[in-house]
Design a protein around this motif. Structure first.
Motif, mmCIF file in Angstrom:
data_model
loop_
_atom_site.group_PDB
_atom_site.id
_atom_site.type_symbol
_atom_site.label_atom_id
_atom_site.label_comp_id
_atom_site.label_asym_id
_atom_site.label_seq_id
_atom_site.Cartn_x
_atom_site.Cartn_y
_atom_site.Cartn_z
ATOM 1 N N ASN A 181 0.833 -1.204 0.000
ATOM 2 C CA ASN A 181 0.000 0.000 0.000
ATOM 3 C C ASN A 181 0.866 1.251 0.000
ATOM 4 O OD1 ASN A 181 -2.544 1.279 0.021
ATOM 5 N ND2 ASN A 181 -2.516 1.480 2.247
ATOM 6 N N PRO A 187 -3.147 0.344 -4.657
ATOM 7 C CA PRO A 187 -4.056 1.217 -5.427
ATOM 8 C C PRO A 187 -4.031 0.935 -6.918
ATOM 9 C CG PRO A 187 -2.842 2.497 -3.805
ATOM 10 C CD PRO A 187 -2.233 1.129 -3.810
ATOM 11 N N GLN A 188 -2.847 0.667 -7.470
ATOM 12 C CA GLN A 188 -2.758 0.384 -8.900
ATOM 13 C C GLN A 188 -3.478 -0.917 -9.254
ATOM 14 O OE1 GLN A 188 1.208 0.890 -10.729
ATOM 15 N NE2 GLN A 188 1.829 1.919 -8.848
ATOM 16 N N HIS A 190 -5.961 -2.353 -7.546
ATOM 17 C CA HIS A 190 -7.407 -2.178 -7.391
ATOM 18 C C HIS A 190 -8.002 -1.441 -8.589
ATOM 19 C CE1 HIS A 190 -6.939 -2.578 -2.752
ATOM 20 N NE2 HIS A 190 -6.940 -3.750 -3.369
ATOM 21 N N GLU A 191 -7.267 -0.476 -9.116
ATOM 22 C CA GLU A 191 -7.732 0.261 -10.289
ATOM 23 C C GLU A 191 -7.799 -0.659 -11.501
ATOM 24 O OE1 GLU A 191 -6.503 4.191 -12.992
ATOM 25 O OE2 GLU A 191 -5.440 3.743 -11.116
ATOM 26 N N ALA A 192 -6.775 -1.501 -11.649
ATOM 27 C CA ALA A 192 -6.758 -2.427 -12.785
ATOM 28 C C ALA A 192 -7.866 -3.465 -12.670
ATOM 29 C CB ALA A 192 -5.394 -3.115 -12.871
ATOM 30 N N GLN A 193 -8.136 -3.914 -11.445
ATOM 31 C CA GLN A 193 -9.185 -4.912 -11.252
ATOM 32 C C GLN A 193 -10.569 -4.357 -11.577
ATOM 33 O OE1 GLN A 193 -8.150 -5.925 -7.148
ATOM 34 N NE2 GLN A 193 -7.740 -8.031 -7.777
ATOM 35 N N ALA A 194 -10.748 -3.061 -11.352
ATOM 36 C CA ALA A 194 -12.069 -2.452 -11.568
ATOM 37 C C ALA A 194 -12.518 -2.567 -13.019
ATOM 38 C CB ALA A 194 -12.048 -0.991 -11.132
ATOM 39 N N GLY A 195 -11.573 -2.578 -13.935
ATOM 40 C CA GLY A 195 -11.932 -2.662 -15.348
ATOM 41 C C GLY A 195 -11.652 -4.007 -15.966
#
Length: 291
Positions: A181, A187-188, A190-195
């Motif tokens: 973290n 954070p990177q 989680h952002e990649a997983q979102a899409g």
């Protein structure tokens, strides 16, 4: 593990023996939309994902209100885990602080220490409602590790991974998530997983978990260099713990087929391999599971 002479961390908050959560007359209920079996399923999935179950419950239930009772401390000594286990936790956390302060400083950075919450059965976290049934987890929202010491009994009895160094591995793994973290990795991801589709998101989760295993190995290496904490049999304990929580072993124990596309933490073989990699080298650069 030689731990009794170690420095105790001041970042441990002991909530053991405090009340948990109830709805209405006492039985937990979330908006009436999730039955008992559904709740059990959610807890199992949450444990596999290493996240707070309320995050899933809230999504399913539409974010309905959750009523809590006032927490009342029990008498000293009550709650989950012994006072000696709590002391052990403080020492292990203190050791991770020492190691990561040194490694961050060597890289020209400042290490920000995480908090660690000891609790019994249930408590509130910065990521929502936390239950001991989900196992230990790290919450990026408040930068704290949450641990019901009763999990150590589960680790020994249910998963067949006894020993204090196995327990230290669990703590060091969660602290590894804190390191991720601070480095901006979580954070990177989680952002990649979102899409991403589910299989791709799971694959990213596996890489995160294996890296945390490797970082736990880095801690073990550095702690042994500085204080000689590893005793005969300790490495085997840690490797046994890593193997015991592999997705394939957990799925088979639950009577399910081990399907790699649904893994979120990695197989037993992978978890052992990456912990061992960090343990042998003691170098963060050897923990690039994304390469």
């Amino acid at each position: 593990m030689e731990w009794r002479s170690g420095r105790r961390s001041s970042n441990v908050e002991d909530r053991r023996g405090m009340g948990g959560m109830r709805m209405g007359g006492g039985a937990m209920r979330v908006g009436g939309g999730i039955g008992g079996l559904g709740l059990v399923g959610i807890l199992v999935v949450s444990w596999l994902l290493g996240i707070d179950p309320s995050m899933i419950i809230g999504a399913i239930d539409g974010g309905g209100p959750v009523e809590t009772r006032q927490e009342q401390p029990r008498q000293s000594g009550a709650g989950s885990g012994s006072d000696e286990q709590a002391e052990f936790t403080r020492v292990v956390l203190g050791s991770t602080e020492d190691v990561w302060h040194e490694l961050f400083q060597a890289d020209g950075q400042t290490y920000q220490e995480p908090g660690l919450i000891l609790f019994t059965d249930a408590t509130q976290s910065g990521c929502g409602f936390a239950q001991g049934a989900t196992g230990p987890f790290y919450c990026p929202g408040d930068r704290k590790v949450y641990l019901d010491l009763g999990f150590f009994d589960e680790l020994s009895q249910r998963f067949g991974a006894p020993g204090d160094f196995a327990q230290a591995y669990v703590i060091a793994h969660e602290v590894g998530h804190h390191v991720q973290n601070l480095l901006g990795i979580l954070p990177q991801v989680h952002e990649a997983q979102a899409g991403a589709d589910q299989a791709s998101a799971n694959a990213l989760s596996v890489r995160v978990e294996l890296q945390a295993d490797c970082l736990a190995g880095v801690w073990a290496n550095r702690a042994d260099r500085s204080r000689g904490v590893i005793e005969p049999g300790d490495v085997e304990e840690a490797l046994g713990a890593a193997a015991s929580v592999g997705d394939d072993r957990i799925m088979r124990a639950a009577g399910r087929r081990a399907s790699p596309e649904s893994f979120t933490h990695g197989s037993s073989e992978q978890r052992v391999e990456w912990f061992n990699r960090g343990l042998e080298s003691g170098e963060v650069s050897d923990c690039n599971t994304f390469g």
